[in-house]
Scaffold this active site. Structure first.
Site, PDB file in Angstrom:
ATOM      1  N   ARG A  36       0.742  -1.145   0.043  1.00 49.06           N
ATOM      2  CA  ARG A  36       0.065   0.135  -0.055  1.00 49.06           C
ATOM      3  C   ARG A  36       1.036   1.218  -0.104  1.00 49.06           C
ATOM      4  O   ARG A  36       0.506   2.148  -0.761  1.00 49.06           O
ATOM      5  CB  ARG A  36      -0.778  -0.111   1.201  1.00 49.06           C
ATOM      6  CG  ARG A  36      -2.117  -0.962   0.980  1.00 49.06           C
ATOM      7  CD  ARG A  36      -2.957  -1.051   2.291  1.00 49.06           C
ATOM      8  NE  ARG A  36      -4.140  -1.600   1.888  1.00 49.06           N
ATOM      9  CZ  ARG A  36      -5.551  -1.579   2.565  1.00 49.06           C
ATOM     10  NH1 ARG A  36      -5.274  -1.253   3.779  1.00 49.06           N
ATOM     11  NH2 ARG A  36      -6.429  -2.490   2.198  1.00 49.06           N
ATOM     12  N   LYS A 197     -21.460 -17.428   0.338  1.00 45.01           N
ATOM     13  CA  LYS A 197     -22.961 -17.148   0.578  1.00 45.01           C
ATOM     14  C   LYS A 197     -23.563 -16.209  -0.305  1.00 45.01           C
ATOM     15  O   LYS A 197     -23.166 -14.859  -0.400  1.00 45.01           O
ATOM     16  CB  LYS A 197     -23.232 -16.549   2.093  1.00 45.01           C
ATOM     17  CG  LYS A 197     -22.562 -17.548   3.295  1.00 45.01           C
ATOM     18  CD  LYS A 197     -22.924 -17.091   4.572  1.00 45.01           C
ATOM     19  CE  LYS A 197     -22.711 -18.148   5.588  1.00 45.01           C
ATOM     20  NZ  LYS A 197     -22.973 -17.481   7.045  1.00 45.01           N
ATOM     21  N   GLY A 354     -10.514  -9.138  -1.311  1.00 50.35           N
ATOM     22  CA  GLY A 354      -9.711  -9.833  -0.563  1.00 50.35           C
ATOM     23  C   GLY A 354      -9.057 -11.272  -1.140  1.00 50.35           C
ATOM     24  O   GLY A 354      -7.983 -11.712  -1.392  1.00 50.35           O
ATOM     25  N   GLY A 377     -13.922  -3.414   0.482  1.00 51.04           N
ATOM     26  CA  GLY A 377     -15.176  -3.123   0.593  1.00 51.04           C
ATOM     27  C   GLY A 377     -15.588  -2.046  -0.466  1.00 51.04           C
ATOM     28  O   GLY A 377     -16.714  -1.858  -1.010  1.00 51.04           O
TER      29      GLY A 377
END
Length: 396
Positions: A36, A197, A354, A377
């Site tokens: 990063r 899921k 991720g 996210g």
């Protein structure tokens, strides 16, 4: 997109407040992955080359509005200096006298690193007063933290409203890649969505079926879709209560002209462990005492043909239990096919999330993808069609 970049402003003699994401992993006081920090170097170098003074705003971990010494950015200032190849002047606060003194002290080629923005409770509340205090420190605002763009915080959204706002080089690359993938893509577009899921990716699936030509569903999610169609999946992970929702998604896809691709063959085992005895069977023939842990070779072959017939690929999530051998085979093979087509100039490939990044790295395919987002996210919310406050603020 109408956002401005570093090319659209005169930076000479200006103090540039650059919001970056350097929330890096640490162990025993040492940065274990500096990726990063490396990613922000083009922006830092460009600002300085254009005569601007760089002041970095960043968060570190989750101090929840309190000063937590072990979450101080001071712990990584040495790593920042090393990776950027520049002297770093650290300030013990991100506003006020401490920040002003550090900025005044820094030389023209130095980088100023301000303390953790989340040490202030007003950061995550997007407090206008905190944003105003930050704005006093600079002349121009640059957002180079797409990974925090889904948060309306003082340093990501509030500050952008108070100063001339630009996208940094990393943000610019991310936005261009995402626009090429879903904003104005070259068609046909195929999306690969994997994971455990359906319930965690409802918004994502609902948005994609109206945006893409092909939607590949893998991982445990695929089992839920099989169950919805009356196919038994043995002891496999499946959200049986989500079957009606899966059918709704299938209907919506049909109405939108989006073709959904589910596994035609699967790899099953009786144990969830590396090297477990396994067999490949038709997706309709999972034994009652077994669980589906990967897609089979026929499925991969079919997916490769879909990739070959497409021009744009968006990828989020693995096709199977990629963490354990041999149930990483389908993800690896499909990723390698996408990488090959990208290398050949036949496919624009954008991936993020991720597990996705880890899976593509494991497959040795990541470096050949057109763009890999590490935003997590923010990448998912973009795929879901949601407005990202940090990006919207750049649009004025």
């Amino acid at each position: 997109m109408a956002w401005k970049t570093l090319d659209d402003a005169a930076l000479a003699g200006k103090t540039v407040l650059a919001r970056v994401d350097i929330n890096v992993p640490m162990e025993d006081g040492r940065v274990t992955d500096a990726t990063r920090i490396e990613k922000i170097r083009p922006t830092v170098d460009d600002i300085i080359a254009r005569g601007g003074r760089v002041v970095l705003l960043a968060h570190f971990d989750r101090p929840k509005g309190k000063v937590v010494p072990e979450m101080s950015l001071g712990h990584i200032s040495g790593a920042v200096a090393s990776v950027l190849g520049r002297n770093v002047v650290f300030a013990s606060d991100c506003i006020g006298a401490a920040a002003e003194e550090a900025i005044a002290k820094a030389g023209p080629n130095d980088v100023v690193l301000l303390e953790n923005t989340r040490f202030h409770a007003g950061e995550e509340k997007n407090d206008p007063a905190l944003a105003a205090e930050m704005a006093k420190l600079g002349d121009v605002y640059v957002n180079d933290a797409f990974s925090a763009a889904h948060r309306a915080h003082a340093s990501t959204e509030g500050l952008a409203r108070l100063l001339p706002a630009l996208a940094g080089r990393l943000m610019e690359a991310e936005l261009r890649a995402l626009d090429a993938a879903l904003g104005n893509p070259v068609r046909p577009v195929v999306a690969v969505v994997g994971g455990a899921k359906v319930s965690t990716k409802l918004d994502l699936l609902g948005n994609l079926v109206s945006k893409v030509d092909h939607l590949v569903i893998g991982g445990g999610m695929a089992n839920t879709f099989l169950v919805a169609q009356g196919i038994e999946v043995g002891k496999s992970l499946a959200e049986r209560d989500m079957a009606p929702t899966a059918l709704e998604i299938l209907e919506k896809a049909k109405a939108s002209g989006c073709q959904i691709h589910l596994p035609s063959d699967v790899v099953v085992a009786r144990e969830f462990k590396a090297g477990a005895a396994n067999e490949t069977v038709a997706a309709t023939a999972c034994p009652a005492d077994a669980m589906i842990l990967d897609a089979g070779p026929q499925t991969v072959q079919a997916l490769t043909k879909v990739f070959e017939a497409s021009k744009t690929l968006i990828w989020n999530g693995p096709l199977g239990a990629f963490e354990i051998v041999p149930f990483n085979a389908a993800t690896n093979a499909a990723a390698q096919a996408a990488a090959r087509l990208t290398r050949e100039g036949k496919l624009v490939s954008v991936a993020g999330g991720g597990d996705t990044v880890a899976a593509l790295n494991q497959a040795g395919a990541a470096s050949d993808f057109t763009f890999i987002s590490t935003a997590g996210g923010a990448f998912l919310e973009w795929m879901e069609g949601k407005e990202l406050p940090g990006v919207k603020a750049l649009l004025g």
